[in-house]
Design a protein around this motif. Structure first.
Motif, PDB file in Angstrom:
ATOM      1  N   PHE A 223      -7.469   2.067   3.855  1.00 24.15           N
ATOM      2  CA  PHE A 223      -7.816   0.877   4.626  1.00 24.15           C
ATOM      3  C   PHE A 223      -7.288   1.013   6.055  1.00 24.15           C
ATOM      4  O   PHE A 223      -6.213   1.587   6.287  1.00 24.15           O
ATOM      5  N   ASP A 224      -8.010   0.459   7.009  1.00 26.34           N
ATOM      6  CA  ASP A 224      -7.540   0.359   8.392  1.00 26.34           C
ATOM      7  C   ASP A 224      -6.793  -0.956   8.571  1.00 26.34           C
ATOM      8  O   ASP A 224      -7.386  -2.039   8.453  1.00 26.34           O
ATOM      9  N   ILE A 225      -5.493  -0.887   8.845  1.00 26.10           N
ATOM     10  CA  ILE A 225      -4.729  -2.088   9.186  1.00 26.10           C
ATOM     11  C   ILE A 225      -4.988  -2.465  10.646  1.00 26.10           C
ATOM     12  O   ILE A 225      -5.269  -3.603  10.984  1.00 26.10           O
ATOM     13  N   ASN A 226      -4.887  -1.479  11.502  1.00 27.75           N
ATOM     14  CA  ASN A 226      -5.292  -1.602  12.903  1.00 27.75           C
ATOM     15  C   ASN A 226      -5.610  -0.196  13.388  1.00 27.75           C
ATOM     16  O   ASN A 226      -5.732   0.733  12.589  1.00 27.75           O
ATOM     17  N   PHE A 231      -3.577   2.187   5.518  1.00 35.65           N
ATOM     18  CA  PHE A 231      -2.909   1.907   4.253  1.00 35.65           C
ATOM     19  C   PHE A 231      -3.706   2.548   3.120  1.00 35.65           C
ATOM     20  O   PHE A 231      -4.922   2.350   3.014  1.00 35.65           O
ATOM     21  N   LYS A 232      -3.011   3.338   2.281  1.00 38.73           N
ATOM     22  CA  LYS A 232      -3.680   4.056   1.196  1.00 38.73           C
ATOM     23  C   LYS A 232      -2.992   3.762  -0.140  1.00 38.73           C
ATOM     24  O   LYS A 232      -1.961   4.356  -0.454  1.00 38.73           O
ATOM     25  N   PRO A 233      -3.542   2.847  -0.945  1.00 36.19           N
ATOM     26  CA  PRO A 233      -3.077   2.694  -2.331  1.00 36.19           C
ATOM     27  C   PRO A 233      -3.852   3.662  -3.235  1.00 36.19           C
ATOM     28  O   PRO A 233      -5.052   3.873  -3.042  1.00 36.19           O
ATOM     29  N   PHE A 253       1.583   4.226   3.895  1.00 34.62           N
ATOM     30  CA  PHE A 253       1.110   3.837   5.212  1.00 34.62           C
ATOM     31  C   PHE A 253       1.096   5.071   6.113  1.00 34.62           C
ATOM     32  O   PHE A 253       2.037   5.873   6.088  1.00 34.62           O
ATOM     33  N   LEU A 254       0.030   5.212   6.881  1.00 34.54           N
ATOM     34  CA  LEU A 254      -0.089   6.304   7.844  1.00 34.54           C
ATOM     35  C   LEU A 254       0.005   5.725   9.249  1.00 34.54           C
ATOM     36  O   LEU A 254      -0.780   4.853   9.630  1.00 34.54           O
TER      37      LEU A 254
END
Length: 325
Positions: A223-226, A231-233, A253-254
Motif C-alpha cells: 500500500f502507498d501511505i504517501n 506499507f506491506k502486510p 514499512f518501506l
C-alpha cells in the motif's frame, strides 16, 4: 510434534544436555527432524527474501541475476539448537518470460544434519495488465546424516539408536505457482512431493521416518501511505499432514525506497523485529531478531538471522530497484 514443541518438551522434562537420558534426546531429535509428524523444513523470519527455497515459480520474477545468503542461529544458549544457512540465486532469461534458480541449504539440529541442493525452472504468463501467473518446477537432492557421538546415553543397546542414518541421499521434486502484479502477490507451492523413506528401525512402524509433503501459501499487498512511505502486510501459511498449521503474520514499512522496518508474529511460537536496508540500489542487507513466545523462552536468548542479497544489472535497461517482493 513440531521442532519447537519437541525442544520445549525436552527442556521442561529436564532431559536436555549430555549424559542425562540421552536416548530420549536422540529419539526426540529424530522424530522432530525426520518423522511424519514434524515440520521438517527450516523456518525463516525473513522468508520474503527466500521465497525461491519454497516456491520454484519465483525464479522468473525480476529482471536481473540475484544472489541471496541467509544465516539463522535459533534459540541462542541451547546446545544443539537449529543452525541454518541458505544460499540461492535466480536468473530471469533474456526474454524475461522464463527463469532458472539454484538453492543450497545446510540445516543442523542436534545430531541431525541435512544438506540440500535444488534447481528451479519457471515460466510466467501474462494474465492481465501488468499481471502475471508464474509456474515452476523444482528438482534436487537432500543429504541426511546423523551423528549420535555427540550424545551420551545410558543404554548403549537401545535399538532406537542402532539404525543411524549415514549418507542418505533423498532425491525429490516439487511444483509451485505465483500470481503477482505491481502490488499484489499470492503463491502456492509444494517443494517436495516424494515421501522418501529415511529410516525404519524395523520392529515398529510408528518409528518410521519419511520426508513429508509440505504445502506453503504466501500472500501480501503493498500500500502507498504517501509518496515516501509504503506499507506491506503479508503472511505465510505452512501445512504438513498430522502437524499443526503454522502461520506467520508480518507487516513492514518501506521508507524512501531504501529502508524496511517491520515485525513478525509466528502464531504460538515467536515474535520478532526486522530491519532491512538498500546500501545501494543493488545491495541489500537485513537483520531479524526473534523472541520465543513459549515456555522455551526461559532457556534461550532469542534467535538471530542475517540476510545479504545482491542484484547484478548485467547492462539491462529494465533493472528494477527496489523490489517490493
Amino acid at each position: 510434534m513440531n521442532r519447537i514443541k519437541a525442544y520445549r518438551d525436552i527442556q521442561m522434562a529436564g532431559f536436555w544436555g549430555r549424559g542425562v537420558t540421552s536416548a530420549v534426546c536422540s529419539l526426540m531429535f529424530v522424530l522432530l527432524s525426520l518423522s511424519g509428524r514434524a515440520q521438517q523444513d527450516p523456518m525463516y523470519t525473513q522468508y520474503m527474501n527466500n521465497i525461491l527455497s519454497i516456491n520454484p515459480a519465483y525464479a522468473s520474477l525480476g529482471t536481473s541475476l540475484e544472489v541471496m545468503v541467509i544465516s539463522r542461529n535459533q534459540w541462542i544458549g541451547i546446545d544443539g539448537a537449529p543452525i541454518t544457512q541458505a544460499l540461492s540465486a535466480q536468473y530471469p532469461m533474456r526474454n524475461f518470460d522464463t527463469g532458472i534458480g539454484l538453492s543450497f541449504l545446510s540445516d543442523e539440529i542436534g545430531p541431525v544434519h541435512q544438506t540440500g541442493v535444488y534447481f528451479d525452472y519457471s515460466r510466467k504468463l501474462r494474465v492481465g495488465y501488468r499481471s502475471y501467473v508464474s509456474l515452476g518446477l523444482k528438482a534436487g537432492v537432500n543429504f541426511y546424516s546423523t551423528d549420535y557421538s555427540i550424545l551420551e546415553y545410558n543404554d548403549s543397546g537401545d535399538p532406537l539408536l542402532g539404525d543411524d542414518v549415514i549418507r542418505k541421499f533423498l532425491p525429490n521434486f516439487g511444483v509451485g505457482t505465483f500470481f503477482y502484479n505491481e502490488r499484489l502477490f499470492l503463491g502456492l507451492s509444494a517443494p517436495k512431493l516424494l515421501r522418501n523413506q529415511i529410516t525404519d528401525v524395523g520392529y515398529s512402524s510408528q518409528f518410521a521416518s519419511k520426508e513429508e509433503i509440505h504445502l506453503f501459501l504466501i500472500s501480501g499487498y503493498v500500500f502507498d501511505i504517501n509518496r515516501d512511505v509504503k506499507f506491506k502486510p503479508y503472511t505465510l501459511v505452512k501445512y504438513v499432514g498430522s502437524a499443526p498449521i503454522s502461520v506467520d503474520l508480518s507487516a513492514h514499512f518501506l521508507f524512501y525506497d531504501r529502508l524496511w522496518l517491520g515485525a513478525n508474529w509466528r502464531i504460538g511460537d515467536a515474535v520478532g523485529a526486522t530491519l532491512q536496508a538498500f546500501v545501494t540500489k543493488q545491495f541489500k542487507v537485513g537483520y531479524a531478531y526473534d523472541v520465543t513466545a513459549t515456555d522455551l523462552n526461559s532457556f534461550n536468548r532469542g534467535t538471530h538471522e542475517v540476510f545479504l542479497s545482491f542484484a547484478f544489472n548485467l547492462g539491462r535497461r529494465r533493472f528494477m530497484s527496489p523490489r517490493y517482493f
